[in-house]
Design a protein around this motif. Structure first.
Motif, PDB file in Angstrom:
ATOM      1  N   ILE A 182       0.853  -1.188   0.000  1.00  0.00           N
ATOM      2  CA  ILE A 182       0.000   0.000   0.000  1.00  0.00           C
ATOM      3  C   ILE A 182       0.887   1.235   0.000  1.00  0.00           C
ATOM      4  O   ILE A 182       1.811   1.345   0.809  1.00  0.00           O
ATOM      5  N   ARG A 183       0.606   2.132  -0.916  1.00  0.00           N
ATOM      6  CA  ARG A 183       1.404   3.333  -1.088  1.00  0.00           C
ATOM      7  C   ARG A 183       0.500   4.507  -1.455  1.00  0.00           C
ATOM      8  O   ARG A 183      -0.635   4.300  -1.902  1.00  0.00           O
ATOM      9  N   PRO A 184       1.001   5.734  -1.301  1.00  0.00           N
ATOM     10  CA  PRO A 184       0.222   6.892  -1.744  1.00  0.00           C
ATOM     11  C   PRO A 184      -0.034   6.808  -3.248  1.00  0.00           C
ATOM     12  O   PRO A 184       0.832   6.362  -4.014  1.00  0.00           O
TER      13      PRO A 184
ATOM     14  N   LEU B  63      -4.512   7.435 -11.285  1.00  0.00           N
ATOM     15  CA  LEU B  63      -5.849   8.022 -11.196  1.00  0.00           C
ATOM     16  C   LEU B  63      -6.867   7.397 -12.140  1.00  0.00           C
ATOM     17  O   LEU B  63      -8.019   7.189 -11.762  1.00  0.00           O
ATOM     18  N   GLU B  64      -6.485   7.079 -13.360  1.00  0.00           N
ATOM     19  CA  GLU B  64      -7.418   6.411 -14.279  1.00  0.00           C
ATOM     20  C   GLU B  64      -7.817   5.044 -13.734  1.00  0.00           C
ATOM     21  O   GLU B  64      -8.975   4.645 -13.813  1.00  0.00           O
ATOM     22  N   ARG B  65      -6.858   4.313 -13.195  1.00  0.00           N
ATOM     23  CA  ARG B  65      -7.143   2.984 -12.633  1.00  0.00           C
ATOM     24  C   ARG B  65      -8.052   3.089 -11.416  1.00  0.00           C
ATOM     25  O   ARG B  65      -8.988   2.311 -11.260  1.00  0.00           O
ATOM     26  N   ILE B  66      -7.785   4.058 -10.549  1.00  0.00           N
ATOM     27  CA  ILE B  66      -8.643   4.293  -9.389  1.00  0.00           C
ATOM     28  C   ILE B  66     -10.060   4.584  -9.849  1.00  0.00           C
ATOM     29  O   ILE B  66     -11.028   4.017  -9.328  1.00  0.00           O
ATOM     30  N   ALA B  67     -10.190   5.449 -10.839  1.00  0.00           N
ATOM     31  CA  ALA B  67     -11.515   5.799 -11.359  1.00  0.00           C
ATOM     32  C   ALA B  67     -12.215   4.583 -11.952  1.00  0.00           C
ATOM     33  O   ALA B  67     -13.425   4.397 -11.764  1.00  0.00           O
ATOM     34  N   GLU B  68     -11.468   3.749 -12.647  1.00  0.00           N
ATOM     35  CA  GLU B  68     -12.040   2.540 -13.237  1.00  0.00           C
ATOM     36  C   GLU B  68     -12.584   1.605 -12.151  1.00  0.00           C
ATOM     37  O   GLU B  68     -13.702   1.090 -12.255  1.00  0.00           O
TER      38      GLU B  68
ATOM     39  N   LEU C 218      -5.513   9.604  -0.819  1.00  0.00           N
ATOM     40  CA  LEU C 218      -5.661   8.423  -1.672  1.00  0.00           C
ATOM     41  C   LEU C 218      -4.451   7.501  -1.549  1.00  0.00           C
ATOM     42  O   LEU C 218      -3.310   7.934  -1.712  1.00  0.00           O
ATOM     43  N   TYR C 219      -4.736   6.223  -1.305  1.00  0.00           N
ATOM     44  CA  TYR C 219      -3.696   5.196  -1.220  1.00  0.00           C
ATOM     45  C   TYR C 219      -4.152   4.000  -2.042  1.00  0.00           C
ATOM     46  O   TYR C 219      -5.346   3.679  -2.068  1.00  0.00           O
TER      47      TYR C 219
ATOM     48  N   PHE D 159      -8.205   0.665  -3.702  1.00  0.00           N
ATOM     49  CA  PHE D 159      -7.762   1.931  -3.126  1.00  0.00           C
ATOM     50  C   PHE D 159      -8.625   2.307  -1.936  1.00  0.00           C
ATOM     51  O   PHE D 159      -9.743   1.807  -1.761  1.00  0.00           O
ATOM     52  N   VAL D 160      -8.064   3.182  -1.127  1.00  0.00           N
ATOM     53  CA  VAL D 160      -8.777   3.742   0.015  1.00  0.00           C
ATOM     54  C   VAL D 160      -8.517   5.242   0.016  1.00  0.00           C
ATOM     55  O   VAL D 160      -7.437   5.692  -0.374  1.00  0.00           O
TER      56      VAL D 160
END
Length: 146
Positions: free
Chosen positions: A4-6, A12-17, A57-58, A68-69
């Motif tokens: 787990i990392r920042p 960001l695209e992957r987080i949004a997906e 965001l991590y 993500f969290v």
């Protein structure tokens, strides 16, 4: 090995997906809003919003971003895992990181999202009497505390 990392801009695209897939899977059956879930909810718009405000965001990254969290002022705002990878301890690892490293101690969950509520309860959170309307809907959010 710390998985787990920042979050970085390239995440960001992957987080949004991950978020869009989870919203469609978990919330569409409750809200049944075709316009929102299939026209307005877009990964590009979410990624752009996160680029403007990436606070807290991590990501869980073992070579691939799997979840993500987001934690803001000790509140877990979002915790999502790629749907096909759920039940593989990724969410538990993100939750543990949020509570132990970021001192998160509360969150709001959709009252009808019983699967999420059960997950948080298995990991030391408990429902409180606090409840508030989900903006623009007839549904409610419930507060869970650690």
């Amino acid at each position: 090995m710390n998985l787990i990392r920042p979050a970085q801009k390239s995440d960001l695209e992957r987080i949004a997906e991950i978020e869009v897939f989870n919203y469609r899977l978990n919330f569409y059956p409750i809200f049944r809003n075709d316009t929102f879930y299939f026209s307005e909810l877009r990964t590009s718009a979410l990624a752009a919003a996160y680029a403007k405000e990436p606070a807290g965001l991590y990501v869980y990254d073992d070579g691939v971003v799997r979840g993500f969290v987001q934690v803001v002022r000790q509140e877990i705002r979002k915790l999502f895992v790629e749907p096909v990878l759920q039940s593989n301890s990724i969410g538990a690892a993100l939750l543990c990181f949020a509570t132990e490293q970021l001192h998160a101690d509360h969150l709001w969950a959709l009252e009808k999202n019983t699967r999420a509520i059960a997950f948080y309860e298995r990991h030391g959170f408990h429902l409180t009497a606090d409840k508030k309307p989900e903006e623009g809907t007839h549904e409610y959010l419930v507060r869970l505390m650690r």
